[in-house]
Design an enzyme around this catalytic site. Sequence first.
Site, PDB file in Angstrom:
ATOM      1  N   HIS A  30      22.873  30.133  69.649  1.00 13.72           N
ATOM      2  CA  HIS A  30      22.435  29.874  68.289  1.00 13.72           C
ATOM      3  C   HIS A  30      23.336  30.582  67.293  1.00 13.72           C
ATOM      4  O   HIS A  30      24.048  31.500  67.636  1.00 13.72           O
ATOM      5  CB  HIS A  30      20.982  30.328  68.079  1.00 13.72           C
ATOM      6  CG  HIS A  30      20.775  31.805  68.231  1.00 13.72           C
ATOM      7  ND1 HIS A  30      20.452  32.391  69.427  1.00 13.72           N
ATOM      8  CD2 HIS A  30      20.855  32.822  67.343  1.00 13.72           C
ATOM      9  CE1 HIS A  30      20.334  33.701  69.268  1.00 13.72           C
ATOM     10  NE2 HIS A  30      20.580  33.991  68.012  1.00 13.72           N
ATOM     11  N   ARG A  63      30.461  20.778  66.460  1.00 10.90           N
ATOM     12  CA  ARG A  63      30.748  19.353  66.303  1.00 10.90           C
ATOM     13  C   ARG A  63      29.473  18.665  65.838  1.00 10.90           C
ATOM     14  O   ARG A  63      28.405  18.901  66.406  1.00 10.90           O
ATOM     15  CB  ARG A  63      31.224  18.761  67.620  1.00 10.90           C
ATOM     16  CG  ARG A  63      32.602  19.211  67.992  1.00 10.90           C
ATOM     17  CD  ARG A  63      33.064  18.615  69.329  1.00 10.90           C
ATOM     18  NE  ARG A  63      34.429  18.995  69.569  1.00 10.90           N
ATOM     19  CZ  ARG A  63      34.807  20.144  70.119  1.00 10.90           C
ATOM     20  NH1 ARG A  63      33.900  21.021  70.486  1.00 10.90           N
ATOM     21  NH2 ARG A  63      36.079  20.424  70.299  1.00 10.90           N
ATOM     22  N   GLU A  97      18.864  30.840  64.073  1.00 11.19           N
ATOM     23  CA  GLU A  97      17.861  31.891  63.987  1.00 11.19           C
ATOM     24  C   GLU A  97      17.869  32.430  62.558  1.00 11.19           C
ATOM     25  O   GLU A  97      18.917  32.795  62.036  1.00 11.19           O
ATOM     26  CB  GLU A  97      18.181  33.014  64.969  1.00 11.19           C
ATOM     27  CG  GLU A  97      17.172  34.131  64.966  1.00 11.19           C
ATOM     28  CD  GLU A  97      17.533  35.238  65.956  1.00 11.19           C
ATOM     29  OE1 GLU A  97      16.628  36.010  66.301  1.00 11.19           O
ATOM     30  OE2 GLU A  97      18.718  35.330  66.361  1.00 11.19           O
ATOM     31  N   GLU A 114      32.284  25.912  60.296  1.00 10.86           N
ATOM     32  CA  GLU A 114      33.191  24.765  60.340  1.00 10.86           C
ATOM     33  C   GLU A 114      32.497  23.618  61.055  1.00 10.86           C
ATOM     34  O   GLU A 114      32.107  23.742  62.211  1.00 10.86           O
ATOM     35  CB  GLU A 114      34.473  25.135  61.089  1.00 10.86           C
ATOM     36  CG  GLU A 114      35.427  23.979  61.281  1.00 10.86           C
ATOM     37  CD  GLU A 114      36.578  24.327  62.199  1.00 10.86           C
ATOM     38  OE1 GLU A 114      36.960  23.457  62.997  1.00 10.86           O
ATOM     39  OE2 GLU A 114      37.098  25.463  62.131  1.00 10.86           O
ATOM     40  N   HIS A 163      34.953  32.307  61.064  1.00  6.01           N
ATOM     41  CA  HIS A 163      34.131  31.101  61.104  1.00  6.01           C
ATOM     42  C   HIS A 163      33.669  30.794  62.518  1.00  6.01           C
ATOM     43  O   HIS A 163      34.188  31.319  63.491  1.00  6.01           O
ATOM     44  CB  HIS A 163      34.852  29.885  60.498  1.00  6.01           C
ATOM     45  CG  HIS A 163      35.922  29.286  61.341  1.00  6.01           C
ATOM     46  ND1 HIS A 163      37.259  29.499  61.098  1.00  6.01           N
ATOM     47  CD2 HIS A 163      35.878  28.459  62.411  1.00  6.01           C
ATOM     48  CE1 HIS A 163      37.981  28.834  61.977  1.00  6.01           C
ATOM     49  NE2 HIS A 163      37.157  28.199  62.790  1.00  6.01           N
ATOM     50  N   ASN A 187      34.310  14.101  64.615  1.00  2.86           N
ATOM     51  CA  ASN A 187      35.253  13.238  65.322  1.00  2.86           C
ATOM     52  C   ASN A 187      34.943  11.797  64.940  1.00  2.86           C
ATOM     53  O   ASN A 187      33.839  11.300  65.183  1.00  2.86           O
ATOM     54  CB  ASN A 187      35.156  13.453  66.828  1.00  2.86           C
ATOM     55  CG  ASN A 187      35.681  14.816  67.214  1.00  2.86           C
ATOM     56  OD1 ASN A 187      36.797  15.171  66.864  1.00  2.86           O
ATOM     57  ND2 ASN A 187      34.880  15.598  67.912  1.00  2.86           N
TER      58      ASN A 187
END
Length: 131
Positions: free
Chosen positions: A72, A10, A122, A53, A6, A57
């Site tokens: 990217h 954020r 992309e 993922e 993965h 927060n």
Amino acid sequence: MAKAIHSMIRVFDEALSIDFYSRSFGLEVADRLDFETFTLIYLSNSESTFELELTVNKDRAEPYDLGDGYGHLAVSVIDLDAEHGRLEALGFSPKKIVEFNRDGMPIARFFFIEDPDGYKIEVLQRGGRFN
């Protein structure tokens, strides 16, 4: 051997991000781990075992500053032109399609799109190195 499983980014607005990745790339929530101060959301689809993922927060008051270090994510699609049109119709504003050549030989056809937090993705025509 290591296996890539993965990549984490954020995100500021969980619902907006899940909606974007679902409608643009068919990624659905595979798992959600909620903690007191943050939530981890794993997105995937049947094309690959690799997951994205999303880290949310909970105390974050403003969008993240991506700085100049992020590059990217990349995905490949069967029909780049159709995918570009589909994303445009969804209002996601994909950039123009680029044909990348070296010494007159085609290397890749692609375009970029940004998610709600400004992360660049992309989108490559599937084939050759980019299956």
